[in-house]
Design a protein around this motif. Structure first.
Motif, PDB file in Angstrom:
ATOM      1  N   ASP A 132       8.418   7.344  10.749  1.00  0.00           N
ATOM      2  CA  ASP A 132       9.625   6.522  10.671  1.00  0.00           C
ATOM      3  C   ASP A 132       9.276   5.058  10.355  1.00  0.00           C
ATOM      4  OD1 ASP A 132      11.190   8.685  11.199  1.00  0.00           O
ATOM      5  OD2 ASP A 132      11.507   8.217  13.329  1.00  0.00           O
ATOM      6  N   ARG A 133       8.229   4.560  10.997  1.00  0.00           N
ATOM      7  CA  ARG A 133       7.869   3.156  10.823  1.00  0.00           C
ATOM      8  C   ARG A 133       7.454   2.859   9.387  1.00  0.00           C
ATOM      9  NH1 ARG A 133       6.764  -1.003   9.330  1.00  0.00           N
ATOM     10  NH2 ARG A 133       5.776  -2.805  10.380  1.00  0.00           N
ATOM     11  N   ASP A 147       7.190   8.797  15.147  1.00  0.00           N
ATOM     12  CA  ASP A 147       7.372   7.336  15.133  1.00  0.00           C
ATOM     13  C   ASP A 147       6.579   6.690  13.998  1.00  0.00           C
ATOM     14  OD1 ASP A 147       8.955   7.615  17.334  1.00  0.00           O
ATOM     15  OD2 ASP A 147       7.439   6.974  18.788  1.00  0.00           O
ATOM     16  N   PHE A 148       5.389   7.187  13.751  1.00  0.00           N
ATOM     17  CA  PHE A 148       4.563   6.645  12.669  1.00  0.00           C
ATOM     18  C   PHE A 148       5.248   6.862  11.323  1.00  0.00           C
ATOM     19  CE2 PHE A 148       1.222   6.780   9.482  1.00  0.00           C
ATOM     20  CZ  PHE A 148       0.417   5.699   9.829  1.00  0.00           C
ATOM     21  N   ASN A 180       8.099   4.866   6.762  1.00  0.00           N
ATOM     22  CA  ASN A 180       8.972   5.570   5.822  1.00  0.00           C
ATOM     23  C   ASN A 180       8.224   6.649   5.045  1.00  0.00           C
ATOM     24  OD1 ASN A 180      11.475   6.071   4.710  1.00  0.00           O
ATOM     25  ND2 ASN A 180      11.113   4.706   2.956  1.00  0.00           N
TER      26      ASN A 180
END
Length: 632
Positions: free
Chosen positions: A410-411, A407-408, A413
């Motif tokens: 993805d957030r 998630d980190f 990029n």
């Protein structure tokens, strides 16, 4: 080896489990060869679990190196979990093949293991047939047994009758908790098992029960010295005509011959034996050492000690002083002080101290107060975490960590294809993981990272610079399973190189042989071998080795050579240090029968050590950590 004669079952004690296992394997080999000469089969009853592994390893060696053939061997195993597929990681079919059958020339049709795949309605008839098959082969010539910590033999749990037959058995809670490490948690352990009954075990022509380690010492005492009771099924062996119990020193440690040998035979009254006897007497009577009388000594079998060493008054003072001299608030030695009666040397004032921690939390759990003292008193302290400890991280904890990273990334990029794939694959595996599935390399890596981060956090809390924190990740541990590889040259070299690099004045290592996982013993073996390899080095002349114990047990009061007291504030600081290991809180994967968290166990153990000193008439402290010096 020493033969004991006080017990209700003939008992042999060997220096190590290796020596004992070799002796048992040689007896089995002699039986096989005798039967071969007679043109008859050797019918063996076999056990599983950790205890017989080295027996089987020695039998394999005898087969490969000395030509021992198993062509005439017929075997019947004691038990199997139910339900259980034969290829499951925890299956005893798989165990026997991996640890014996696949490595010797026994015909496949000659070994028999209870079938954990049967439907319920077929089990009773199957069990009856299992016993008939043994009878058709003339009965068991030799039955090898282990013992559970609740006294079970096979899976004949407490309450089993002496005349019980082969049957489906509901497992005792203690048995299931002990098996939890193999299954990855208590909830995954089967609740039942098929077991050979007590009666067919007792009908074997020869029975040998084996046990290794301190965690078996208490139940061994009950089985060997106690009454025959249903609550300890192993005690039924007292009625067998040809039985032996074979132990290592640790498993024998609670027997009267070890705890109070003066009650059995003449002893050499050296300092260690006097300290043991007088401390035992004081605790038995509930008296401080200085209040013991001549009558106390005489009434409790210590008249010989009085005859050789004078009055109780003089003996009491000697033992009191010996105990007093073990207590120190300066585990690294007190600078500019007379160290004649102190456990450690005053010089050098600043010592290099190397703490070996088998798992990433044993340092703070087992000697957190001493750890903090060494840092606060200005010593150069290093910590070596010997294993990754990855199997003790729960799957949901690893999944939470993997999801966070994904998630980190993805957030923000963040693109690192290799790292991204590792964490995504791990998360995918954990979401669909089956109970018997082995962790992937990626999952093991993540679990290891979690424990590594926690260890670093503890070291920061104590005040250790990161350059003094060493993660050895010894290869023997990295199997992804509870079952580990034997120590190899790479393991020894990692430990040897670190000691040679640090050149410590003090080495602290885990001497906790009650650890039910066995990792502490293996890690201690590695440290001892490394020290032996380095003993000719100049710096080793000034190197002292102190052994601590972990969350499972403590040194006996007469064994303690250094006791480091802690104030209530220091106890609380140690607790906060243990809290840094968040993955090991709130129901860890492998915590044994004690459901308390590790900080609670540690505090209770440290408090009880302090209470023992207080009961013996010494100063009262909130808690104490205890050490024994190993002279190599």
């Amino acid at each position: 080896m020493q033969q004991l004669s006080y017990e209700r079952i003939p008992t042999s004690v060997y220096g190590t489990a290796d020596e004992a296992s070799a002796a048992v394997a040689n007896e089995i080999a002699a039986l096989i060869r005798q039967k071969q000469q007679e043109g008859k089969p050797a019918v063996l009853g076999l056990a599983t679990g950790s205890s017989p592994k080295k027996v089987y390893a020695e039998l394999i060696r005898l087969h490969r190196k000395e030509g021992l053939s198993f062509q005439n061997v017929i075997t019947f195993n004691l038990d199997e979990y139910y339900p259980m597929q034969p290829d499951a990681l925890q299956s005893y079919v798989r165990f026997m093949k991996e640890f014996l059958f696949d490595h010797v020339d026994i015909p496949v049709q000659n070994y028999h293991i209870p079938d954990g795949t049967l439907s319920m309605e077929k089990i009773r008839e199957y069990c009856m047939d299992y016993e008939k098959q043994m009878e058709l082969h003339g009965g068991l010539d030799f039955q090898l047994l282990g013992i559970g910590r609740n006294g079970h033999i096979g899976f004949n749990e407490p309450g089993s009758h002496e005349n019980s037959r082969t049957r489906l058995m509901t497992l005792d809670q203690t048995t299931r908790v002990d098996a939890a490490m193999d299954f990855g948690g208590l909830s995954k352990v089967p609740r039942r098992a098929i077991t050979m009954g007590v009666l067919p075990i007792l009908q074997a022509k020869r029975v040998v029960l084996i046990a290794w380690g301190e965690h078996k010492a208490g139940i061994i005492k009950q089985a060997v010295e106690g009454p025959v009771v249903e609550s300890v099924p192993a005690s039924y062996l007292q009625g067998h005509h040809n039985v032996s119990v074979v132990l290592d020193e640790s498993a024998a440690s609670e027997l009267t011959s070890r705890k109070a040998p003066w009650l059995i035979d003449d002893v050499v009254w050296d300092r260690a034996m006097i300290k043991k006897a007088v401390a035992n007497l004081a605790l038995t009577l509930g008296k401080p050492v200085l209040k013991l009388t001549n009558k106390d000594y005489n009434d409790y079998g210590l008249s010989d000690l009085l005859a050789q060493h004078g009055q109780a008054y003089d003996l009491n003072i000697d033992v009191f002083n010996w105990l007093q001299h073990t207590i120190t608030g300066w585990p690294g030695g007190k600078p500019n002080a007379d160290d004649t009666n102190r456990p450690e040397r005053a010089d050098p004032v600043k010592k290099r101290c190397l703490i070996f921690s088998p798992h990433p939390d044993d340092d703070i759990i087992s000697m957190g107060g001493t750890f903090q003292r060494l840092v606060d008193q200005g010593h150069e302290v290093h910590v070596a975490y010997q294993t990754s400890g990855n199997i003790a991280v729960a799957d949901d904890e690893a999944l939470r960590f993997a999801d966070f990273v994904v998630d980190f990334n993805d957030r923000f990029n963040i693109t690192s294809p290799q790292a991204d794939k590792i964490f995504r694959d791990a998360a995918r595996f954990l979401r669909t993981k089956k109970d018997s599935e082995k962790d992937t390399d990626a999952v093991r890596y993540i679990k290891g990272l979690i424990r590594k981060g926690e260890a670093k956090n503890t070291c920061r809390f104590v005040g250790i610079p990161m350059e003094n924190v060493h993660f050895l990740t010894m290869p023997f541990y990295e199997t992804g399973l509870v079952q580990k590889k034997p120590l190899g040259e790479e393991d020894y070299q990692l430990v040897t190189d670190l000691i040679d690099k640090v050149k410590p004045h003090q080495v602290y290592a885990a001497g906790d042989l009650a650890d039910p996982h066995g990792t502490h013993k293996v890690c201690l073996d590695a440290v001892m071998e490394a020290l032996r390899r380095l003993k000719a080095k100049d710096f080793m002349k000034d190197c002292w080795v102190w052994l601590y114990k972990g969350a499972w047990a403590e040194w006996d009061i007469d064994q303690i050579e250094m006791a480091v007291p802690m104030s209530p504030d220091q106890v609380m600081k140690k607790r906060l240090g243990i809290f840094k290991h968040q993955s090991q809180k709130d129901g860890v994967v492998f915590q044994g029968t004690d459901e308390r968290e590790f900080w609670q166990r540690a505090e209770d153990r440290n408090r009880k050590t302090a209470e023992l000193y207080n009961k013996l008439g010494l100063a009262e402290y909130a808690a104490m950590e205890a050490f024994v010096r190993w002279k190599f």
